[in-house]
Scaffold this active site. Sequence first.
Site, PDB file in Angstrom:
ATOM      1  N   HIS A 100     -28.955   8.482 -10.762  1.00 26.29           N
ATOM      2  CA  HIS A 100     -28.362   8.511 -12.097  1.00 26.29           C
ATOM      3  C   HIS A 100     -28.093   9.958 -12.484  1.00 26.29           C
ATOM      4  O   HIS A 100     -28.962  10.806 -12.264  1.00 26.29           O
ATOM      5  CB  HIS A 100     -29.329   7.895 -13.114  1.00 26.29           C
ATOM      6  N   VAL A 156       0.823  -1.215   0.000  1.00 29.61           N
ATOM      7  CA  VAL A 156       0.000   0.000   0.000  1.00 29.61           C
ATOM      8  C   VAL A 156       0.856   1.265   0.000  1.00 29.61           C
ATOM      9  O   VAL A 156       0.607   2.192  -0.771  1.00 29.61           O
ATOM     10  CB  VAL A 156      -0.940   0.008   1.229  1.00 29.61           C
TER      11      VAL A 156
END
Length: 474
Positions: free
Chosen positions: A451, A191
């Site tokens: 949306h 990471v």
Amino acid sequence: MSDKYDVIVIGGGPAGYHAAIRAAQLGLKTACIDAWAGRDGKAALGGTCLNVGCIPSKALLDSSKQFHNLTHSFKDHGISATNAAIDVKAMVGRKEKIVRQFTSGVALLFKGNKITSYFGSGKLLKDRQVEITSADGTKQTIAATNVILASGSVPIELPFAKFDNKRIVDNAGALEFDAVPKRLGVIGAGVIGLELGSVWRRLGAEVTILEALPDFLGTADRDVAKVAAREFAKQGLDIKLGAKVSKAEIKGDTVEVTYADAKGEQKIVVDKLLVAVGRRAYTKDLLGDGIGVKIDERGRFDVDEHCWTGVEGVWAVGDCVRGAMLAHKGFEEGMAVAELIAGKAGHVNYDTIPWVIYTEPEVAWAGKTEEELKASNIPYKTGSFPFAAVGRAVAMNETAGQVKVIAHAETDRILGVHMVGPGVSELIAEAVVAMEFHGSAEDLARIVHAHPTLSEAVHEAALSVDKRAIHKAN
Ligand code: FAD
Ligand code: NAD
């Protein structure tokens, strides 16, 4: 000796300060001892996370992303800029300001919650007495009914690549370069290597990452790791897998790194070398003689599922105990222990802790991978959906990646959600909530998603589990 406390927390990092604040909220008389001193020698609360971890790395990731967009992707939007330049000192200065804002914020929260703050090293003695040694060597002893060990972790140092904090650096060093290194070497494609490697690559450094293991991002979903590897390669991160480093020699202003891979012995010469091969729990000098707290096989305080050490009134939380070395895992453990001490039902669900890698694209997951389910003989089904078919992602020009939902083959319960793509550090929260409430793929599929948003990828991936995604062939 001063008055007795209900709770003494040793360590003021994220696990420790969450424990202290929650204990104080519950009416417990609380003290917190912290030994952190920055390179300037100044004490600061917040531990690794606020000083040299989560927050400063994200500040630099954001600055470097802005610069990269300006120099690479703005032109696709019809925006041009000439003479784009990066002022590294200003960028690092902004990061420092953010760090100070948060570390002094914790000090204010302590004050507001009437938590007594001690700066120095705490050592647990018998009968839950704690000896505090301040930076000038003076000692005092305080005592409590409960002591929470939250001493965190430190970077692992390789014997052949000792940190000199000039040429060979740890995470703290890689957050404060004063100029973009021409060539940055990184040992470890984990990471830290990927996040800090991305920061300096976006600013123009040639970045070579040497990873000992043959598989890239071994703990992530294989499909996710494949997309991430492809995108990082496109960005110019040169990730060499199966690279066993044996030597790192400082030669003048450079570091010569020797490693062996399938082709034999190789060498690279870099201007800075970041060693990011993992962290180890910090437990040194925290326990006096005969305390009874055990250390596990990986050098961590040994605790049960409630973070209890087995010694009356002694608990341990965060990076210094088993489990993921993540700030939010430590937050929850700290708060849960404070609640248990106050007689409440503190609890951490280790099965739904999200993982996020803040690269571009971001990587995020929660729950099990297909590999883990196969190994445990758990029957499953999967559904996935690419961001390339999500209107919002196309509008943003960030189409790489996908969302994958894994559900139990018979019960439909969500077992894992794996994402790579734009904004997935935020999208993973929906998966965590669904899993926490034992939700099914059908539940996610029936939830109305706005949306056009990136969250439609989660919706469509859930629909796709039963082969009914709308915007792709099933
Ligand atoms: P620490 O933060 O290490 O704090 C422990 C504290 O205890 C320190 O202040 C230390 O000085 C003090 N201490 C130690 N011994 C004593 C003693 N004897 N007496 C008094 N005080 C003592 N995690 C995430 O979830 N998200 C991220 O984006 C993320 N990014 C990271 C980026 C980097 C570069 C690094 C290095 C880590 C990152 N992490 C991230 C991991 C995260 O920082 C750790 O999981 C988290 O800080 C652990 O919290 P902790 O309180 O257990 O320990
Ligand atoms: P890591 O465990 O993520 O990655 C270390 C990598 O180094 C692994 O891939 C390992 O195979 C490799 N490696 C080990 N020894 C090696 C060697 N001798 N030569 C070459 N490669 C070698 O560790 P890290 O990147 O140092 O980060 C430490 C921890 O800090 C992480 O595990 C994580 O818990 C935490 N962290 C979290 C975040 C985040 O949540 N976004 C960000 C940074 C750090």
